[in-house]
Write a protein that holds these residues in place. Sequence first.
Motif: not given
Length: 128
Positions: A76-94
Amino acid sequence: MKMNYLSLFPVDVFNQLTNRVQYQNIDWEKFQELGNDLIDEINNILSKDVPSEMEIDLERIMQLIQKGSQNHDSNTAIYIHRILHDLDIEYNDYEQTKFGFSNYDGGGAEQPTVDQYIKEHKELADMK
């Protein structure tokens, strides 16, 4: 104008919880405390005008927090981290590699992994 939703999320904290060694020894009390704070923040964000693609990810995160708090499964922690990571990258255009777990990034290829996990653990909880 973009709302800066993701600046409020403890992405770094979940980075620490899910590093190569730490994910095997998660402090579940800390996980639950952070998770509850994150759920409060997500509910606050969802009360605003949020893109529907992001809403799906945020709802998944809340479900994963609840499952992790119940069953202490490090996935669960791994999946949360990966969703947050992807959201951060996509949303902020990294310019960074994504895991493919976010719906917001145009439909990450690993979304079915999270959906299946949630479905399976919902069924297990219903059986108890």
